[in-house]
Scaffold this motif. Structure first.
Motif, PDB file in Angstrom:
ATOM      1  N   ASP A   8     -38.498  35.758  10.373  1.00 47.98           N
ATOM      2  CA  ASP A   8     -36.836  35.579  10.061  1.00 47.98           C
ATOM      3  C   ASP A   8     -36.406  34.295  10.402  1.00 47.98           C
ATOM      4  OD1 ASP A   8     -36.953  37.985   9.158  1.00 47.98           O
ATOM      5  OD2 ASP A   8     -36.730  38.857  10.946  1.00 47.98           O
ATOM      6  N   ILE A   9     -35.460  33.686   9.665  1.00 44.49           N
ATOM      7  CA  ILE A   9     -34.922  32.404  10.241  1.00 44.49           C
ATOM      8  C   ILE A   9     -33.278  32.340  10.051  1.00 44.49           C
ATOM      9  CG2 ILE A   9     -34.933  31.536   7.811  1.00 44.49           C
ATOM     10  CD1 ILE A   9     -36.015  28.816   9.087  1.00 44.49           C
ATOM     11  N   ASP A  10     -32.732  31.722  10.942  1.00 45.52           N
ATOM     12  CA  ASP A  10     -31.130  31.527  11.036  1.00 45.52           C
ATOM     13  C   ASP A  10     -31.059  30.000  11.110  1.00 45.52           C
ATOM     14  OD1 ASP A  10     -30.659  34.192  11.282  1.00 45.52           O
ATOM     15  OD2 ASP A  10     -30.275  34.055  13.510  1.00 45.52           O
ATOM     16  N   LEU A  11     -30.695  29.519   9.759  1.00 46.70           N
ATOM     17  CA  LEU A  11     -30.171  28.053   9.502  1.00 46.70           C
ATOM     18  C   LEU A  11     -28.752  27.767   9.742  1.00 46.70           C
ATOM     19  CD1 LEU A  11     -31.269  25.341   8.800  1.00 46.70           C
ATOM     20  CD2 LEU A  11     -31.213  26.300   6.323  1.00 46.70           C
ATOM     21  N   ILE A  13     -25.894  25.429   9.487  1.00 44.09           N
ATOM     22  CA  ILE A  13     -25.146  23.989   8.878  1.00 44.09           C
ATOM     23  C   ILE A  13     -23.685  24.157   9.130  1.00 44.09           C
ATOM     24  CG2 ILE A  13     -25.574  22.618   7.108  1.00 44.09           C
ATOM     25  CD1 ILE A  13     -27.873  24.213   5.915  1.00 44.09           C
ATOM     26  N   VAL A  16     -21.757  27.146   8.561  1.00 44.66           N
ATOM     27  CA  VAL A  16     -22.387  28.197   7.988  1.00 44.66           C
ATOM     28  C   VAL A  16     -23.763  28.605   8.666  1.00 44.66           C
ATOM     29  CG1 VAL A  16     -23.358  28.678   5.659  1.00 44.66           C
ATOM     30  CG2 VAL A  16     -21.159  27.367   5.776  1.00 44.66           C
ATOM     31  N   VAL A 164     -31.896  23.297  -3.932  1.00 41.53           N
ATOM     32  CA  VAL A 164     -31.226  24.732  -3.801  1.00 41.53           C
ATOM     33  C   VAL A 164     -30.595  24.987  -5.353  1.00 41.53           C
ATOM     34  CG1 VAL A 164     -29.153  25.903  -2.813  1.00 41.53           C
ATOM     35  CG2 VAL A 164     -30.702  24.195  -1.530  1.00 41.53           C
TER      36      VAL A 164
ATOM     37  N   VAL B 129     -43.182  36.609  14.884  1.00 39.97           N
ATOM     38  CA  VAL B 129     -42.696  35.527  14.889  1.00 39.97           C
ATOM     39  C   VAL B 129     -41.171  35.539  14.756  1.00 39.97           C
ATOM     40  CG1 VAL B 129     -42.545  33.093  14.001  1.00 39.97           C
ATOM     41  CG2 VAL B 129     -44.643  34.288  13.867  1.00 39.97           C
ATOM     42  N   ALA B 130     -40.417  34.836  15.739  1.00 38.38           N
ATOM     43  CA  ALA B 130     -39.143  35.034  15.865  1.00 38.38           C
ATOM     44  C   ALA B 130     -38.446  33.509  15.796  1.00 38.38           C
ATOM     45  CB  ALA B 130     -38.351  35.775  17.275  1.00 38.38           C
ATOM     46  N   VAL B 131     -37.539  33.212  14.859  1.00 37.43           N
ATOM     47  CA  VAL B 131     -37.124  31.877  14.650  1.00 37.43           C
ATOM     48  C   VAL B 131     -35.645  32.148  15.006  1.00 37.43           C
ATOM     49  CG1 VAL B 131     -36.824  29.768  13.125  1.00 37.43           C
ATOM     50  CG2 VAL B 131     -38.816  31.225  12.958  1.00 37.43           C
ATOM     51  N   ARG B 132     -35.022  31.439  15.818  1.00 39.30           N
ATOM     52  CA  ARG B 132     -33.739  31.569  16.016  1.00 39.30           C
ATOM     53  C   ARG B 132     -33.143  30.237  16.026  1.00 39.30           C
ATOM     54  NH1 ARG B 132     -32.843  36.179  15.200  1.00 39.30           N
ATOM     55  NH2 ARG B 132     -30.741  35.488  15.489  1.00 39.30           N
ATOM     56  N   LYS B 133     -33.753  29.241  15.906  1.00 36.46           N
ATOM     57  CA  LYS B 133     -33.008  27.779  15.739  1.00 36.46           C
ATOM     58  C   LYS B 133     -34.201  26.957  15.215  1.00 36.46           C
ATOM     59  CE  LYS B 133     -33.015  26.292  20.471  1.00 36.46           C
ATOM     60  NZ  LYS B 133     -32.211  25.688  21.412  1.00 36.46           N
ATOM     61  N   LEU B 134     -33.823  25.965  14.271  1.00 38.79           N
ATOM     62  CA  LEU B 134     -34.827  25.274  13.435  1.00 38.79           C
ATOM     63  C   LEU B 134     -35.175  24.208  14.319  1.00 38.79           C
ATOM     64  CD1 LEU B 134     -33.268  25.100   9.929  1.00 38.79           C
ATOM     65  CD2 LEU B 134     -35.352  26.346  10.661  1.00 38.79           C
ATOM     66  N   VAL B 163     -32.104  19.174   8.508  1.00 39.96           N
ATOM     67  CA  VAL B 163     -31.656  19.504   7.295  1.00 39.96           C
ATOM     68  C   VAL B 163     -30.305  18.464   7.064  1.00 39.96           C
ATOM     69  CG1 VAL B 163     -30.519  21.228   5.772  1.00 39.96           C
ATOM     70  CG2 VAL B 163     -32.365  22.064   7.350  1.00 39.96           C
ATOM     71  N   PRO B 165     -26.874  18.094   6.289  1.00 38.56           N
ATOM     72  CA  PRO B 165     -25.664  19.044   6.392  1.00 38.56           C
ATOM     73  C   PRO B 165     -24.627  19.055   5.251  1.00 38.56           C
ATOM     74  CG  PRO B 165     -25.202  17.097   7.826  1.00 38.56           C
ATOM     75  CD  PRO B 165     -26.576  16.820   7.340  1.00 38.56           C
ATOM     76  N   TYR B 168     -27.043  20.440   1.194  1.00 34.03           N
ATOM     77  CA  TYR B 168     -28.152  21.342   0.877  1.00 34.03           C
ATOM     78  C   TYR B 168     -29.336  20.866   0.235  1.00 34.03           C
ATOM     79  CZ  TYR B 168     -24.129  23.873   2.728  1.00 34.03           C
ATOM     80  OH  TYR B 168     -23.086  24.334   3.320  1.00 34.03           O
ATOM     81  N   ARG B 169     -29.250  19.837  -0.037  1.00 36.79           N
ATOM     82  CA  ARG B 169     -30.528  19.215  -0.872  1.00 36.79           C
ATOM     83  C   ARG B 169     -31.151  17.893   0.515  1.00 36.79           C
ATOM     84  NH1 ARG B 169     -32.980  18.885  -6.048  1.00 36.79           N
ATOM     85  NH2 ARG B 169     -31.140  19.870  -6.812  1.00 36.79           N
TER      86      ARG B 169
END
Lengths: 165, 181
Positions: A8-11, A13, A16, A164, B129-134, B163, B165, B168-169
């Motif tokens: 799972d991922i929390d993104l 931005i 948001v 996106v 697998v745990a993803v909490r922040k990129l 990413v 901000p 979103y691309r």
């Protein structure tokens, strides 16, 4: 040979927070280019993203046969040593429990099937379960995953682009 | 064939149970330990319960069980066990000590041994697998379980993931390195 990782991922931005799923597949063939695939799906009020696949090029380098052999020997010894300690610490017991969690089934979408109400592939079956007071052979269980792990020694930074919807 | 693989002293066990299971006539737990490969254990409730448990009492004094042997059934290879847990306990009601978690390829032949397996040695499994922040992605893989020990712990850490901000691309910079614990 490949390895897959899913999570799972929390993104975050700005204000948001997007929550989604990621999956990675790492092929690994020595001596040639490989492509790492990044898959992502996002479901939020602001962004919908489904089935995005991104590919990046990377390389595997296989250890020398001597190092592979040395690693295997060390791993086998570690397995044997730990198994010996496990047995040394084992308290004699009165009941043995064998708990089957998965069967071969019908991959990949196995969810159990019945024919005329009788179990077909959603039942478990075996013809023998015997117990012994001496060791079984030490089976080298490390080879596949260990090899993958040690072969993934470097991946170049890769530029990826997400579009996106 | 199977008998030739047997080494060591076989431990005599009593009548087994299959709590929550459903066994057609003559296909209960005892069909698995009767040394007759023509008889099979069958649990029709595996699909609904997502597991099947057989419990065998050890005759006489408590024993250390150092290894075990499993053999496939007489037909329907799709029913072959491919993942299981091995426990020992002092009571049929537990508590249970987990000795190994095994993921195995079943032999394709019928009434064929999976080989003598060490009670204490489990099989590699991939950890969640745990993803909490990129900016700090970590995947852990435990390569092997021996008793309660994980012998090898390999961690992958993903870094430099950014990413853009505002659009979103953006561009993801992805790098991986391997950390061996």
């Amino acid at each position: 040979m490949s390895m897959s990782v899913n999570g799972d991922i929390d993104l975050v931005i700005d204000t948001v927070t997007l929550t989604g799923k990621v999956s990675f597949t790492f092929p690994c063939f020595s001596g040639t280019s490989n492509f790492v695939e990044l898959g992502m799906s996002i479901d939020s009020d602001e962004i919908k993203l489904e089935g995005a696949m991104i590919r990046g090029e990377w390389f595997c380098q296989e250890d020398s046969p001597a190092k592979v052999a040395a690693d295997k020997a060390a791993s086998d010894k570690a397995v044997a040593d730990a198994a010996a300690k496990c047995k040394e610490d084992m308290v004699p017991f009165k009941f043995f429990k064998f708990e089957v969690k998965k069967i071969r089934g019908l991959a990949p979408d196995w969810n159990g099937h019945r024919m005329s109400g009788v179990c077909y592939d959603d039942c478990v079956q075996f013809s023998k379960l015997s117990l012994f007071d001496q060791n079984g052979g030490i089976v080298s269980l490390l080879s596949t995953l260990k090899k993958i792990a040690f072969m993934i020694h470097q991946i170049w930074d890769t530029t990826l682009l997400i579009a996106v919807a | 064939m199977v008998a030739s693989l047997i080494k060591g002293t076989q431990i005599v066990i009593g009548d087994g149970t299959n709590p929550g299971g459903k066994n057609p006539g003559g296909q209960g737990p005892d069909a698995a330990d009767d040394q007759n490969l023509k008889t099979t254990f069958l649990d029709e409730n595996f699909g609904s319960r997502k597991e099947s448990v057989v419990i065998f009492p050890i005759n006489g004094d408590p024993r250390k069980v150092f290894s075990y042997e499993l053999a496939t059934g007489s037909d329907f290879s799709i029913r072959d066990p491919t993942e299981w847990n091995v426990y020992g306990g002092q009571s049929a009601d537990g508590p249970w000590t987990l000795f190994s978690h095994v993921i195995a390829d079943a032999p394709s032949a019928r009434r064929a041994s999976y080989g003598r397996r060490d009670t204490c040695i489990g099989t590699a499994s991939t950890a969640g697998v745990a993803v909490r922040k990129l900016s700090s992605y970590t995947a852990s893989i435990e390569l092997i379980q021996v008793g309660s020990f994980a012998l090898v712990d390999v961690k992958f850490e993903m870094f430099n993931l950014n990413v853009a901000p505002d659009t979103y691309r953006g561009k993801f910079q992805v790098g991986w390195r391997t950390l061996q614990a």
